[in-house]
Design an enzyme around this catalytic site. Sequence first.
Site, PDB file in Angstrom:
ATOM      1  N   GLU A 179      27.537  64.381  -1.724  1.00  0.00           N
ATOM      2  CA  GLU A 179      26.440  63.580  -3.014  1.00  0.00           C
ATOM      3  C   GLU A 179      25.167  63.390  -2.189  1.00  0.00           C
ATOM      4  O   GLU A 179      24.953  62.444  -1.568  1.00  0.00           O
ATOM      5  CB  GLU A 179      27.757  62.690  -3.977  1.00  0.00           C
ATOM      6  CG  GLU A 179      28.384  62.983  -4.340  1.00  0.00           C
ATOM      7  CD  GLU A 179      28.501  64.552  -5.533  1.00  0.00           C
ATOM      8  OE1 GLU A 179      26.877  64.671  -5.885  1.00  0.00           O
ATOM      9  OE2 GLU A 179      29.714  65.204  -5.228  1.00  0.00           O
ATOM     10  N   ARG A 239      33.064  61.854 -20.120  1.00  0.00           N
ATOM     11  CA  ARG A 239      33.783  63.613 -20.763  1.00  0.00           C
ATOM     12  C   ARG A 239      35.663  63.349 -21.057  1.00  0.00           C
ATOM     13  O   ARG A 239      36.213  64.378 -21.710  1.00  0.00           O
ATOM     14  CB  ARG A 239      33.819  65.407 -19.780  1.00  0.00           C
ATOM     15  CG  ARG A 239      34.743  65.052 -18.610  1.00  0.00           C
ATOM     16  CD  ARG A 239      34.747  65.613 -17.419  1.00  0.00           C
ATOM     17  NE  ARG A 239      35.425  66.058 -16.344  1.00  0.00           N
ATOM     18  CZ  ARG A 239      36.333  65.781 -16.086  1.00  0.00           C
ATOM     19  NH1 ARG A 239      37.462  65.707 -17.380  1.00  0.00           N
ATOM     20  NH2 ARG A 239      37.260  65.858 -14.689  1.00  0.00           N
ATOM     21  N   CYS A 253      33.033  57.877 -10.925  1.00  0.00           N
ATOM     22  CA  CYS A 253      32.374  58.103  -9.598  1.00  0.00           C
ATOM     23  C   CYS A 253      30.584  58.138  -9.598  1.00  0.00           C
ATOM     24  O   CYS A 253      30.393  57.248  -8.394  1.00  0.00           O
ATOM     25  CB  CYS A 253      32.685  60.075  -9.000  1.00  0.00           C
ATOM     26  SG  CYS A 253      34.759  60.064  -8.500  1.00  0.00           S
ATOM     27  N   HIS A 269      32.557  63.696  -2.778  1.00  0.00           N
ATOM     28  CA  HIS A 269      33.975  63.675  -3.420  1.00  0.00           C
ATOM     29  C   HIS A 269      34.505  65.030  -2.441  1.00  0.00           C
ATOM     30  O   HIS A 269      34.318  66.044  -1.660  1.00  0.00           O
ATOM     31  CB  HIS A 269      33.477  65.221  -4.605  1.00  0.00           C
ATOM     32  CG  HIS A 269      32.869  64.443  -5.704  1.00  0.00           C
ATOM     33  ND1 HIS A 269      32.133  63.632  -6.163  1.00  0.00           N
ATOM     34  CD2 HIS A 269      34.116  63.357  -7.075  1.00  0.00           C
ATOM     35  CE1 HIS A 269      32.171  62.755  -7.628  1.00  0.00           C
ATOM     36  NE2 HIS A 269      33.072  62.505  -8.234  1.00  0.00           N
TER      37      HIS A 269
END
Length: 221
Positions: free
Chosen positions: A82, A92, A145, A167
Amino acid sequence: MLQPMRILLTGFEPFGGQSLNPSWEVARALHGVWVAGAQVTALQLPCVFAQALATLQQALADVPDIVLALGQAEGRCDFSVERVAINVLDARIPDNAGQQPIDIPVSAGGPAAYFSTLPIKSLVLGLKAAGFPASVSPSAGSFVCNQVFYALQHTLAGRGVHSGFVHLPLLPEQAAQWPGPALPSWPVGLQIAGVQQALALLVAHRQQGLGDVAWGDGALN
């Protein structure tokens, strides 16, 4: 006598009704392992917005040399290194405590974003050279995260620690039970080997005496 380098490797507990999380399976497998002369300490983070940061902050009180935070990202087919953490929580799905913050800052009044202080492109190239698919990812999302990634960079800013987030793909056991179209997955042994290689690359980078990495170096190297 120089003290050995210390690595903090974090992973998350399972979430979203799953019984496994590759980030923790990998992290705990490497707990206590020595990688290129550096000792790894693994830490499990709760997948709970209200608890994850307190757990992380406690571990960061004894400042390590390198911190690599791991997370699960269904649909990813490689090691996703990332680039940036953003100052927003926009879940979400609910976390493991049933909370689902929408458009809430990670840190009120904090910067809009933090870049990784890992040499992310060098890391990707090194992983690929060792046979592990990897890429730079432009977004860590806006779930727990990203919250942990942002808080990690915020806490360690200017302290000379190389830190960032990667990830991981699903495990095959997870992918087999996932509803809908088939998703990519990697066996746990392959993921462990890849993360161990990543840590070795990060230790080598730090041993070269490069010191703290400014955001431009971390983002572009």
